[in-house]
Design a protein around this motif. Structure first.
Motif, PDB file in Angstrom:
ATOM      1  N   SER A 243       0.829  -1.202   0.000  1.00 32.92           N
ATOM      2  CA  SER A 243       0.000   0.000   0.000  1.00 32.92           C
ATOM      3  C   SER A 243       0.863   1.251   0.000  1.00 32.92           C
ATOM      4  CB  SER A 243      -0.933   0.012   1.211  1.00 32.92           C
ATOM      5  OG  SER A 243      -0.172   0.238   2.395  1.00 32.92           O
ATOM      6  N   LEU A 244       0.261   2.357  -0.381  1.00 32.81           N
ATOM      7  CA  LEU A 244       0.905   3.666  -0.307  1.00 32.81           C
ATOM      8  C   LEU A 244       0.115   4.550   0.650  1.00 32.81           C
ATOM      9  CD1 LEU A 244       1.722   4.555  -4.045  1.00 32.81           C
ATOM     10  CD2 LEU A 244       3.332   3.871  -2.267  1.00 32.81           C
ATOM     11  N   PRO A 245       0.776   5.416   1.391  1.00 32.14           N
ATOM     12  CA  PRO A 245       0.037   6.423   2.158  1.00 32.14           C
ATOM     13  C   PRO A 245      -0.631   7.402   1.208  1.00 32.14           C
ATOM     14  CG  PRO A 245       2.396   6.868   2.240  1.00 32.14           C
ATOM     15  CD  PRO A 245       2.240   5.551   1.548  1.00 32.14           C
ATOM     16  N   LEU A 246      -1.662   8.069   1.677  1.00 33.88           N
ATOM     17  CA  LEU A 246      -2.354   9.043   0.837  1.00 33.88           C
ATOM     18  C   LEU A 246      -1.550  10.328   0.702  1.00 33.88           C
ATOM     19  CD1 LEU A 246      -6.050   8.655   2.055  1.00 33.88           C
ATOM     20  CD2 LEU A 246      -4.894   7.549   0.123  1.00 33.88           C
ATOM     21  N   ALA A 247      -0.779  10.660   1.726  1.00 38.86           N
ATOM     22  CA  ALA A 247       0.028  11.880   1.707  1.00 38.86           C
ATOM     23  C   ALA A 247       1.270  11.673   2.560  1.00 38.86           C
ATOM     24  CB  ALA A 247      -0.776  13.080   2.202  1.00 38.86           C
ATOM     25  N   MET A 248       2.261  12.510   2.311  1.00 40.01           N
ATOM     26  CA  MET A 248       3.535  12.415   3.035  1.00 40.01           C
ATOM     27  C   MET A 248       4.036  13.825   3.341  1.00 40.01           C
ATOM     28  SD  MET A 248       7.107  10.651   1.735  1.00 40.01           S
ATOM     29  CE  MET A 248       7.202  11.685   0.246  1.00 40.01           C
ATOM     30  N   LEU A 249       4.353  14.075   4.598  1.00 42.49           N
ATOM     31  CA  LEU A 249       4.938  15.347   5.020  1.00 42.49           C
ATOM     32  C   LEU A 249       6.397  15.116   5.379  1.00 42.49           C
ATOM     33  CD1 LEU A 249       4.363  18.384   5.778  1.00 42.49           C
ATOM     34  CD2 LEU A 249       4.141  17.579   8.132  1.00 42.49           C
ATOM     35  N   VAL A 250       7.297  15.876   4.754  1.00 40.39           N
ATOM     36  CA  VAL A 250       8.735  15.745   5.009  1.00 40.39           C
ATOM     37  C   VAL A 250       9.234  17.060   5.595  1.00 40.39           C
ATOM     38  CG1 VAL A 250      10.997  15.239   4.034  1.00 40.39           C
ATOM     39  CG2 VAL A 250       8.960  14.147   3.070  1.00 40.39           C
ATOM     40  N   ARG A 251       9.901  16.978   6.727  1.00 36.90           N
ATOM     41  CA  ARG A 251      10.451  18.156   7.397  1.00 36.90           C
ATOM     42  C   ARG A 251      11.947  17.956   7.598  1.00 36.90           C
ATOM     43  NH1 ARG A 251      11.265  20.352  12.710  1.00 36.90           N
ATOM     44  NH2 ARG A 251      10.600  22.549  12.853  1.00 36.90           N
ATOM     45  N   ILE A 252      12.755  18.901   7.097  1.00 38.19           N
ATOM     46  CA  ILE A 252      14.217  18.796   7.156  1.00 38.19           C
ATOM     47  C   ILE A 252      14.771  19.923   8.017  1.00 38.19           C
ATOM     48  CG2 ILE A 252      16.358  18.845   5.822  1.00 38.19           C
ATOM     49  CD1 ILE A 252      14.861  17.707   3.470  1.00 38.19           C
ATOM     50  N   GLU A 253      15.673  19.572   8.936  1.00 38.09           N
ATOM     51  CA  GLU A 253      16.371  20.548   9.761  1.00 38.09           C
ATOM     52  C   GLU A 253      17.866  20.470   9.459  1.00 38.09           C
ATOM     53  OE1 GLU A 253      15.510  20.266  13.895  1.00 38.09           O
ATOM     54  OE2 GLU A 253      13.348  19.991  13.602  1.00 38.09           O
ATOM     55  N   LEU A 254      18.516  21.650   9.320  1.00 40.93           N
ATOM     56  CA  LEU A 254      19.936  21.720   9.012  1.00 40.93           C
ATOM     57  C   LEU A 254      20.699  22.335  10.177  1.00 40.93           C
ATOM     58  CD1 LEU A 254      19.715  23.005   5.315  1.00 40.93           C
ATOM     59  CD2 LEU A 254      19.775  20.645   6.142  1.00 40.93           C
ATOM     60  N   GLU A 255      22.009  22.113  10.204  1.00 40.55           N
ATOM     61  CA  GLU A 255      22.855  22.604  11.297  1.00 40.55           C
ATOM     62  C   GLU A 255      22.851  24.124  11.402  1.00 40.55           C
ATOM     63  OE1 GLU A 255      26.798  21.130  11.107  1.00 40.55           O
ATOM     64  OE2 GLU A 255      26.258  19.037  11.494  1.00 40.55           O
ATOM     65  N   ASP A 256      22.741  24.809  10.261  1.00 40.52           N
ATOM     66  CA  ASP A 256      22.790  26.271  10.291  1.00 40.52           C
ATOM     67  C   ASP A 256      21.453  26.914  10.626  1.00 40.52           C
ATOM     68  OD1 ASP A 256      21.585  25.553   7.922  1.00 40.52           O
ATOM     69  OD2 ASP A 256      23.287  26.139   6.677  1.00 40.52           O
ATOM     70  N   GLY A 257      20.493  26.126  11.091  1.00 43.50           N
ATOM     71  CA  GLY A 257      19.225  26.678  11.556  1.00 43.50           C
ATOM     72  C   GLY A 257      18.105  26.669  10.535  1.00 43.50           C
ATOM     73  N   LEU A 258      18.386  26.323   9.304  1.00 38.62           N
ATOM     74  CA  LEU A 258      17.345  26.279   8.286  1.00 38.62           C
ATOM     75  C   LEU A 258      16.405  25.111   8.558  1.00 38.62           C
ATOM     76  CD1 LEU A 258      19.257  27.068   4.961  1.00 38.62           C
ATOM     77  CD2 LEU A 258      17.556  28.498   6.090  1.00 38.62           C
TER      78      LEU A 258
END
Length: 234
Positions: A209-224
């Motif tokens: 199966s596949l999920p209906l939606a996917m949320l991706v959140r990325i954090e970087l060392e420089d605060g971004l």
């Protein structure tokens, strides 16, 4: 015949010293201003480069997400595991970017072939973290009959993003979407109760199966910090 004394022209020693002191002060302030401007320009260039690197990552991931395929086996039966396409898998890092960890794994279609090479139009894709660097590994999927596939056995490794401190991936299951209905995307923290691993251990997702939606959140060392929501409904 007497000579008339002419007044002396030029600068006195005191005037020269004062002029030199003023020049030195002006040069000091000018250098400080130039140095500050140079550091600011360099910092701005570094931030811009990081933003461009992050934007490139989102663009490639967005292209992949738009072409994710539901896993099927050689006979086309999506209920059987271990067939042609890899199952969709995903996992959050929970702040641990050390070692080598899987983030996403799937098969995608729509791989353009402008050179008309003897390869598949599908890719096996893996996003993974290796000691703080996000990598995209891919190779052609075997949906075409090709006599010799040895050249496609090794994954092509593509570095995407460095100095990653965390990746949070959340998946919307069909069950949760059915329970919440039209309000599934309401509120700022709408993905709080979405599952952070797929397939979900509670049974919300299965290998085919596949999920209906996917949320991706990325954090970087420089605060971004940046996040994207992808619609995976087929």
């Amino acid at each position: 015949m007497s000579r008339v004394a002419r007044p002396q022209t030029g600068f006195t020693l005191i005037e020269v010293v004062i002029a030199l002191a003023i020049t030195a002060v002006i040069m000091t302030f000018s250098y400080q201003s130039f140095s500050t401007a140079s550091r600011s320009a360099e910092a701005s260039a570094q931030v811009l480069a990081r933003i461009n690197e992050l934007d490139r990552t989102w663009q490639i991931l967005g292209q992949d997400a738009r072409h994710i395929l539901t896993p099927v086996n050689a006979s086309g039966d999506a209920s059987v595991i271990g067939g042609v396409r890899r199952p969709f898998r995903g996992a959050s890092l929970y702040g641990d970017t050390s070692g080598d960890k899987l983030v996403l794994q799937f098969t995608r279609g729509g791989w353009l072939n402008p050179m008309n090479r003897p390869r598949s139009d599908m890719q096996q894709v893996i996003y993974r973290i290796e000691d703080g660097t996000l990598w995209r590994d891919f190779r052609p999927e075997r949906n075409f009959v090709v006599e010799d596939w040895l050249y496609a056995e090794d994954l092509i490794r593509q570095p995407m993003l460095e100095q990653v401190t965390d990746i949070d991936v959340r998946f919307l299951s069909p069950q949760m979407a059915q329970q919440q209905g039209a309000g599934v995307l309401n509120g700022e923290d709408y993905a709080r109760d979405w599952v952070q691993n797929w397939p979900d251990s509670s049974g919300a997702g299965v290998d085919t199966s596949l999920p209906l939606a996917m949320l991706v959140r990325i954090e970087l060392e420089d605060g971004l910090v940046s996040e994207r929501l992808y619609d995976l409904a087929q």
